[in-house]
Design a protein around this motif. Structure first.
Motif, mmCIF file in Angstrom:
data_model
loop_
_atom_site.group_PDB
_atom_site.id
_atom_site.type_symbol
_atom_site.label_atom_id
_atom_site.label_comp_id
_atom_site.label_asym_id
_atom_site.label_seq_id
_atom_site.Cartn_x
_atom_site.Cartn_y
_atom_site.Cartn_z
ATOM 1 N N SER A 158 0.834 -1.207 0.000
ATOM 2 C CA SER A 158 0.000 0.000 0.000
ATOM 3 C C SER A 158 0.868 1.256 0.000
ATOM 4 O O SER A 158 0.555 2.242 -0.684
ATOM 5 C CB SER A 158 -0.931 -0.005 1.215
ATOM 6 O OG SER A 158 -1.878 -1.050 1.125
ATOM 7 N N GLY A 214 -7.431 -2.884 8.945
ATOM 8 C CA GLY A 214 -8.231 -1.658 8.960
ATOM 9 C C GLY A 214 -7.641 -0.603 9.866
ATOM 10 O O GLY A 214 -7.644 0.595 9.542
ATOM 11 N N GLU A 233 -6.635 3.035 -3.133
ATOM 12 C CA GLU A 233 -6.193 1.646 -3.353
ATOM 13 C C GLU A 233 -6.987 0.683 -2.487
ATOM 14 O O GLU A 233 -7.345 -0.420 -2.923
ATOM 15 C CB GLU A 233 -4.699 1.531 -3.046
ATOM 16 C CG GLU A 233 -4.120 0.152 -3.265
ATOM 17 C CD GLU A 233 -4.321 -0.796 -2.083
ATOM 18 O OE1 GLU A 233 -4.540 -2.003 -2.321
ATOM 19 O OE2 GLU A 233 -4.271 -0.315 -0.931
ATOM 20 N N THR A 234 -7.269 1.102 -1.251
ATOM 21 C CA THR A 234 -8.069 0.272 -0.357
ATOM 22 C C THR A 234 -9.458 0.038 -0.933
ATOM 23 O O THR A 234 -9.963 -1.099 -0.932
ATOM 24 C CB THR A 234 -8.188 0.945 1.025
ATOM 25 O OG1 THR A 234 -6.883 1.079 1.596
ATOM 26 C CG2 THR A 234 -9.058 0.120 1.958
ATOM 27 N N SER A 286 -2.308 -6.497 -0.137
ATOM 28 C CA SER A 286 -2.342 -5.085 0.243
ATOM 29 C C SER A 286 -3.316 -4.943 1.398
ATOM 30 O O SER A 286 -4.093 -5.861 1.682
ATOM 31 C CB SER A 286 -2.772 -4.198 -0.938
ATOM 32 O OG SER A 286 -4.159 -4.348 -1.199
ATOM 33 N N LEU A 287 -3.286 -3.810 2.067
ATOM 34 C CA LEU A 287 -4.194 -3.614 3.195
ATOM 35 C C LEU A 287 -5.648 -3.674 2.742
ATOM 36 O O LEU A 287 -6.502 -4.254 3.420
ATOM 37 C CB LEU A 287 -3.900 -2.271 3.869
ATOM 38 C CG LEU A 287 -2.557 -2.170 4.606
ATOM 39 C CD1 LEU A 287 -2.366 -0.767 5.168
ATOM 40 C CD2 LEU A 287 -2.465 -3.204 5.716
ATOM 41 N N GLY A 288 -5.928 -3.074 1.605
ATOM 42 C CA GLY A 288 -7.297 -3.115 1.089
ATOM 43 C C GLY A 288 -7.744 -4.520 0.757
ATOM 44 O O GLY A 288 -8.897 -4.898 1.009
ATOM 45 N N SER A 306 -9.205 -2.321 -4.007
ATOM 46 C CA SER A 306 -8.964 -3.704 -3.602
ATOM 47 C C SER A 306 -10.198 -4.296 -2.934
ATOM 48 O O SER A 306 -10.510 -5.478 -3.102
ATOM 49 C CB SER A 306 -7.761 -3.775 -2.662
ATOM 50 O OG SER A 306 -6.577 -3.363 -3.318
ATOM 51 N N TYR A 307 -10.890 -3.463 -2.160
ATOM 52 C CA TYR A 307 -12.111 -3.936 -1.497
ATOM 53 C C TYR A 307 -13.170 -4.330 -2.524
ATOM 54 O O TYR A 307 -13.915 -5.296 -2.328
ATOM 55 C CB TYR A 307 -12.654 -2.853 -0.566
ATOM 56 C CG TYR A 307 -13.819 -3.312 0.286
ATOM 57 C CD1 TYR A 307 -13.602 -4.023 1.459
ATOM 58 C CD2 TYR A 307 -15.126 -3.040 -0.094
ATOM 59 C CE1 TYR A 307 -14.666 -4.455 2.239
ATOM 60 C CE2 TYR A 307 -16.203 -3.466 0.672
ATOM 61 C CZ TYR A 307 -15.958 -4.168 1.843
ATOM 62 O OH TYR A 307 -17.018 -4.604 2.612
ATOM 63 N N ILE A 337 -4.700 1.080 8.140
ATOM 64 C CA ILE A 337 -5.156 2.018 7.107
ATOM 65 C C ILE A 337 -5.500 3.359 7.746
ATOM 66 O O ILE A 337 -5.109 4.427 7.254
ATOM 67 C CB ILE A 337 -6.375 1.443 6.363
ATOM 68 C CG1 ILE A 337 -5.973 0.248 5.505
ATOM 69 C CG2 ILE A 337 -7.022 2.529 5.485
ATOM 70 C CD1 ILE A 337 -7.145 -0.488 4.881
#
Length: 289
Positions: free
Chosen positions: A87, A259, A220-221, A236-238, A224-225, A262
């Protein structure tokens, strides 16, 4: 030249002192530094890789697995560290590419004005009217989840904001006496822009790029979500939040740890940007208490 004189009015020591006086920004810088160093250094010594499958599946946080494990046995701590790395890499690439393109675009528009300004700014207006997530999702889906292509897609939709900021600064700078003096001495337009105009937009660009870092992480989150960002087996965090969204009630640690990071990274970057804004603003003469 007065171009350099404008920079001397805000010497590095004064800028540092103003930034250090902004306590939330300093605290955020410390937190962000710790997170970044941990994300890139700890995996070198941690016993598990983000791709390792351990015998422990769906284990809650423990000494062996500080962030628990998922249903396949992946160590969540290793995956969160990998997610932070990816990320951050995406957000930094977005900030650098958008900052470079936006600075050049805005400098040319503000310096030349007229038809050049009109053409370049109408292009900016077109980019700014595009719905970021919708367009990014379509383009990112075509990139097959490659992280650097996702970053370039976000950059292509983010540079116009920086160009707008730079143009506004250049419009006020181009009429200054030191610009006229440089022209009288025979300096080319390219040299004037590079040596006199660009240095005077460094402050606003730095602040805008800093804020863009947090925006890129959140974008990006979101991608990706929605399934259009980084794709497995990468992390990645997302993507971690998206993959664990259906297990919040049974394995909440898989959702809350990525989460949390983030939120921490986004807030830290925003506070740092606020501190930079006050430090670089010549109108800020008071010291925060």
């Amino acid at each position: 030249m007065r171009g350099t004189q404008l920079q001397r009015r805000r010497p590095p020591r004064r800028l540092v002192r103003r930034f250090l006086a902004h306590r939330p920004a300093v605290a955020s810088l410390v937190v962000l530094t710790i997170v970044v160093v941990a994300a890139f250094a700890v995996p070198l010594v941690w016993q598990y890789s983000y791709a390792d499958i351990t015998p422990d599946s769906s284990v809650p946080p423990s000494l062996d697995h500080p962030f628990g494990t998922d249903n396949l046995g992946h160590d969540a701590f290793a995956q969160v560290l990998r997610g932070i790395q990816r990320s951050l890499e995406i957000s930094v690439l977005v900030a650098l590419v958008s900052g470079l393109v936006g600075t050049v675009w805005g400098s040319l528009a503000g310096y030349y004005g007229g038809r050049v300004d009109s053409l370049l700014m109408r292009t900016c207006d077109l980019v700014l009217t595009l719905p970021l997530l919708a367009v990014a999702a379509v383009l990112a889906n075509a990139t097959s989840g490659s992280w650097w292509l996702v970053a370039l897609v976000l950059s292509a939709l983010s540079w116009a904001l920086i160009a707008r900021v730079v143009r506004g600064v250049v419009l006020s700078v181009r009429e200054k006496e030191f610009i006229e003096a440089a022209r009288a001495l025979g300096s080319t337009d390219l040299r004037i822009i590079a040596t006199h105009v660009v240095p005077n937009v460094v402050g606003p660009v730095t602040v805008t790029v800093t804020i863009l870092l947090s925006t890129a992480i959140l974008a990006e989150t979101a991608l990706s979500y929605l399934g259009f960002g980084v794709q497995a087996p990468d992390v990645s965090l997302g993507l971690l939040v998206s993959a664990s969204s259906t297990a919040v009630s049974t394995r909440p640690w898989l959702f809350y740890f990525p989460g949390l990071f983030i939120i921490v990274i986004a807030l830290a970057v925003n506070f740092i940007g606020d501190g930079l804004r006050e430090a670089l603003d010549p109108k800020q003469n008071r010291v925060r208490r």
